[in-house]
Design a protein around this motif. Structure first.
Motif, PDB file in Angstrom:
ATOM      1  N   HIS A  61      41.306  11.835  13.569  1.00  0.00           N
ATOM      2  CA  HIS A  61      41.766  13.143  13.101  1.00  0.00           C
ATOM      3  C   HIS A  61      41.708  14.172  14.228  1.00  0.00           C
ATOM      4  CE1 HIS A  61      41.937  16.584  10.174  1.00  0.00           C
ATOM      5  NE2 HIS A  61      41.279  17.166  11.164  1.00  0.00           N
ATOM      6  N   LYS A  62      40.557  14.270  14.890  1.00  0.00           N
ATOM      7  CA  LYS A  62      40.391  15.306  15.911  1.00  0.00           C
ATOM      8  C   LYS A  62      41.315  15.076  17.099  1.00  0.00           C
ATOM      9  CE  LYS A  62      36.984  17.919  18.531  1.00  0.00           C
ATOM     10  NZ  LYS A  62      35.545  18.193  18.752  1.00  0.00           N
ATOM     11  N   SER A  63      41.555  13.811  17.449  1.00  0.00           N
ATOM     12  CA  SER A  63      42.411  13.512  18.591  1.00  0.00           C
ATOM     13  C   SER A  63      43.790  14.134  18.432  1.00  0.00           C
ATOM     14  CB  SER A  63      42.548  11.998  18.775  1.00  0.00           C
ATOM     15  OG  SER A  63      41.295  11.413  19.050  1.00  0.00           O
ATOM     16  N   LEU A  64      44.317  14.081  17.216  1.00  0.00           N
ATOM     17  CA  LEU A  64      45.626  14.685  16.975  1.00  0.00           C
ATOM     18  C   LEU A  64      45.500  16.171  16.665  1.00  0.00           C
ATOM     19  CD1 LEU A  64      48.660  14.297  16.742  1.00  0.00           C
ATOM     20  CD2 LEU A  64      48.336  13.699  14.327  1.00  0.00           C
ATOM     21  N   ALA A  65      44.417  16.575  16.006  1.00  0.00           N
ATOM     22  CA  ALA A  65      44.246  17.980  15.617  1.00  0.00           C
ATOM     23  C   ALA A  65      44.265  18.907  16.820  1.00  0.00           C
ATOM     24  CB  ALA A  65      42.949  18.160  14.838  1.00  0.00           C
ATOM     25  N   ARG A 183      33.211  20.994  10.918  1.00  0.00           N
ATOM     26  CA  ARG A 183      34.006  21.876  11.773  1.00  0.00           C
ATOM     27  C   ARG A 183      34.121  21.308  13.182  1.00  0.00           C
ATOM     28  NH1 ARG A 183      37.244  24.512  11.705  1.00  0.00           N
ATOM     29  NH2 ARG A 183      36.691  26.445  12.720  1.00  0.00           N
ATOM     30  N   LEU A 184      33.068  20.631  13.641  1.00  0.00           N
ATOM     31  CA  LEU A 184      33.091  20.053  14.984  1.00  0.00           C
ATOM     32  C   LEU A 184      33.985  18.819  15.048  1.00  0.00           C
ATOM     33  CD1 LEU A 184      31.954  19.808  17.910  1.00  0.00           C
ATOM     34  CD2 LEU A 184      30.093  18.447  16.943  1.00  0.00           C
ATOM     35  N   GLU A 185      33.843  17.929  14.074  1.00  0.00           N
ATOM     36  CA  GLU A 185      34.504  16.633  14.154  1.00  0.00           C
ATOM     37  C   GLU A 185      35.876  16.599  13.487  1.00  0.00           C
ATOM     38  OE1 GLU A 185      30.441  13.898  14.445  1.00  0.00           O
ATOM     39  OE2 GLU A 185      31.662  13.816  12.612  1.00  0.00           O
ATOM     40  N   CYS A 186      36.144  17.503  12.559  1.00  0.00           N
ATOM     41  CA  CYS A 186      37.434  17.490  11.842  1.00  0.00           C
ATOM     42  C   CYS A 186      38.032  18.896  11.779  1.00  0.00           C
ATOM     43  CB  CYS A 186      37.259  16.937  10.429  1.00  0.00           C
ATOM     44  SG  CYS A 186      36.794  15.204  10.359  1.00  0.00           S
ATOM     45  N   PRO A 187      38.375  19.474  12.928  1.00  0.00           N
ATOM     46  CA  PRO A 187      38.949  20.820  12.917  1.00  0.00           C
ATOM     47  C   PRO A 187      40.296  20.848  12.200  1.00  0.00           C
ATOM     48  CG  PRO A 187      39.228  19.808  15.069  1.00  0.00           C
ATOM     49  CD  PRO A 187      38.342  18.889  14.286  1.00  0.00           C
ATOM     50  N   THR A 188      40.639  22.025  11.684  1.00  0.00           N
ATOM     51  CA  THR A 188      41.900  22.211  10.971  1.00  0.00           C
ATOM     52  C   THR A 188      42.910  22.906  11.873  1.00  0.00           C
ATOM     53  OG1 THR A 188      40.752  22.409   8.854  1.00  0.00           O
ATOM     54  CG2 THR A 188      43.008  23.262   8.959  1.00  0.00           C
ATOM     55  N   PRO A 189      43.957  22.228  12.317  1.00  0.00           N
ATOM     56  CA  PRO A 189      44.965  22.896  13.154  1.00  0.00           C
ATOM     57  C   PRO A 189      45.755  23.905  12.330  1.00  0.00           C
ATOM     58  CG  PRO A 189      45.678  20.658  12.608  1.00  0.00           C
ATOM     59  CD  PRO A 189      44.277  20.809  12.086  1.00  0.00           C
ATOM     60  N   ARG A 190      45.920  25.113  12.843  1.00  0.00           N
ATOM     61  CA  ARG A 190      46.529  26.206  12.082  1.00  0.00           C
ATOM     62  C   ARG A 190      48.045  26.254  12.287  1.00  0.00           C
ATOM     63  NH1 ARG A 190      42.595  26.925   8.424  1.00  0.00           N
ATOM     64  NH2 ARG A 190      40.598  27.425   9.393  1.00  0.00           N
ATOM     65  N   VAL A 191      48.687  25.140  12.019  1.00  0.00           N
ATOM     66  CA  VAL A 191      50.130  25.026  12.248  1.00  0.00           C
ATOM     67  C   VAL A 191      50.902  25.998  11.367  1.00  0.00           C
ATOM     68  CG1 VAL A 191      52.118  23.483  12.125  1.00  0.00           C
ATOM     69  CG2 VAL A 191      49.934  22.638  13.017  1.00  0.00           C
ATOM     70  N   ALA A 192      50.566  26.060  10.079  1.00  0.00           N
ATOM     71  CA  ALA A 192      51.301  26.941   9.167  1.00  0.00           C
ATOM     72  C   ALA A 192      51.170  28.397   9.597  1.00  0.00           C
ATOM     73  CB  ALA A 192      50.790  26.762   7.739  1.00  0.00           C
ATOM     74  N   LEU A 193      50.001  28.798  10.056  1.00  0.00           N
ATOM     75  CA  LEU A 193      49.818  30.173  10.503  1.00  0.00           C
ATOM     76  C   LEU A 193      50.634  30.446  11.755  1.00  0.00           C
ATOM     77  CD1 LEU A 193      48.419  32.912  10.220  1.00  0.00           C
ATOM     78  CD2 LEU A 193      46.527  31.988  11.599  1.00  0.00           C
ATOM     79  N   GLY A 194      50.620  29.516  12.706  1.00  0.00           N
ATOM     80  CA  GLY A 194      51.409  29.707  13.919  1.00  0.00           C
ATOM     81  C   GLY A 194      52.882  29.911  13.614  1.00  0.00           C
ATOM     82  N   LEU A 195      53.411  29.129  12.686  1.00  0.00           N
ATOM     83  CA  LEU A 195      54.821  29.279  12.299  1.00  0.00           C
ATOM     84  C   LEU A 195      55.047  30.630  11.624  1.00  0.00           C
ATOM     85  CD1 LEU A 195      55.504  25.692  10.882  1.00  0.00           C
ATOM     86  CD2 LEU A 195      56.302  26.628  13.060  1.00  0.00           C
ATOM     87  N   ALA A 196      54.106  31.040  10.767  1.00  0.00           N
ATOM     88  CA  ALA A 196      54.262  32.300  10.038  1.00  0.00           C
ATOM     89  C   ALA A 196      54.164  33.515  10.955  1.00  0.00           C
ATOM     90  CB  ALA A 196      53.210  32.389   8.938  1.00  0.00           C
ATOM     91  N   LEU A 197      53.505  33.376  12.110  1.00  0.00           N
ATOM     92  CA  LEU A 197      53.321  34.497  13.018  1.00  0.00           C
ATOM     93  C   LEU A 197      54.483  34.690  13.989  1.00  0.00           C
ATOM     94  CD1 LEU A 197      49.524  34.133  13.904  1.00  0.00           C
ATOM     95  CD2 LEU A 197      50.588  35.968  12.572  1.00  0.00           C
TER      96      LEU A 197
END
Length: 321
Positions: A61-65, A183-197
């Motif tokens: 997960h983190k590798s791609l996140a 939070r360390l091992e499975c961060p959440t990429p903020r893709v939706a926010l980046g698009l919305a901004l």
């Protein structure tokens, strides 16, 4: 199991958006007419970026996140990625977990695995990711202007607190450690926010090495300075709201320079605050206004009353420092 059997079993999937995926010397990507291609690479090295006994699903997960986070910071929509993987040996249990974590997040963001390489050697993961963004709409580091607000998404500092706990530097209650470790091992990429901004933020980047160090990249490229409300940043940290008692300097180190947050730090005109909040609401992501862009150079930390705080040695991560 041989190299090509390994690839076929764990990493070969039919492609949907790409013209050609795993199996040839090169993948072929379909990019919508008129779009620009956004490209980023990140490498994770065992013992440097992660503990070797980490759950392989979390590592996948983190590798791609961390790569999706780069696209988010650019306002780019995920398209596809390649994976270069060095393994000490073939461990089918590890490969099963790693590929599951990797591909589950890929499916969540419609991002296809289209190629890469495998070899024997020390555990090392390198992903190159591709996204697309309309011309002129990419979020850059160079667009901050004097008077802009400075914002961050989500929470900061919990990943660093988990790392300190794993290294034995601090003791955390089990329930708090579990949250921080996630939070360390499975961060959440903020893709939706980046698009919305897109069209709202004047600059952006993802917080990977620590807020103060990463924010300085925006300021350097934008030829500006910043004033940061330290308490506003500290209030983003989940662990700080738990009642846990730790030295103030440790809280500040985690939040201001901890790293591994993979949240977005961005600037936007003060007149766009309602638009920022609407974008955050549409992306279902919390955002916090933590300061403003100023004239001059450097970052000035202030308390809730605007009084200057002495800057300690809260240094962000640097591989070669």
């Amino acid at each position: 199991m041989g190299e090509f059997d390994l690839i076929a079993r764990y990493f070969t999937r039919p492609v949907r958006r790409a013209a050609l995926g795993v199996g040839d010397d090169c993948a072929l990507l379909r990019v919508e007419a008129g779009m620009q291609l956004a490209v980023s690479s990140d490498m994770l090295v065992a013992g440097r970026h992660f503990f070797e006994d980490v759950d392989p699903r979390h590592l996948g997960h983190k590798s791609l996140a961390v790569n999706l986070s780069d696209l988010a910071a650019s306002g780019a929509k995920p398209l596809a990625f390649t994976l270069a993987l060095s393994l000490p040996s073939v461990d089918e249990h590890w490969l099963q977990g790693f590929s599951q974590g990797l591909l589950a997040l890929a499916d969540q963001h419609g991002c296809e695995l289209v190629g890469g390489d495998t070899t024997q050697g020390p555990l090392n993961i390198c992903i190159t990711i591709f996204g697309e963004v309309p011309p002129g709409q990419a979020l850059l580091r160079s667009g901050a202007r004097v008077g802009d607000d400075i914002w961050v998404s989500g929470t900061l500092g919990d990943a660093r607190l988990a790392l300190d706990a794993m290294l034995g530097k601090v003791h955390l209650p089990p329930d708090l450690f579990k949250v921080a470790r996630q939070r360390l091992e499975c961060p959440t990429p903020r893709v939706a926010l980046g698009l919305a901004l897109r069209g709202i933020a004047s600059s952006a980047l993802d917080v990977s090495d620590g807020l103060l160090g990463d924010l300085s990249h925006i300021l350097k490229q934008s030829l500006a300075g910043a004033e940061i409300d330290a308490e506003a940043v500290l209030q983003t940290m989940q662990a700080r709201q738990s009642g846990l008692s730790l030295p103030d300097d440790l809280w500040c180190q985690c939040v201001l320079a901890g790293g591994d947050d993979y949240e977005l730090a961005f600037t936007a005109p003060a007149g766009a605050r309602e638009h920022v909040l609407a974008a955050a609401h549409s992306a279902q992501t919390r955002v916090t206004r933590i300061g403003r862009v100023t004239e001059g150079q450097g970052i000035r930390l202030v308390d809730a009353r605007g009084q200057p705080l002495a800057r300690q040695r809260w240094n962000s991560f640097d591989h070669f420092a």
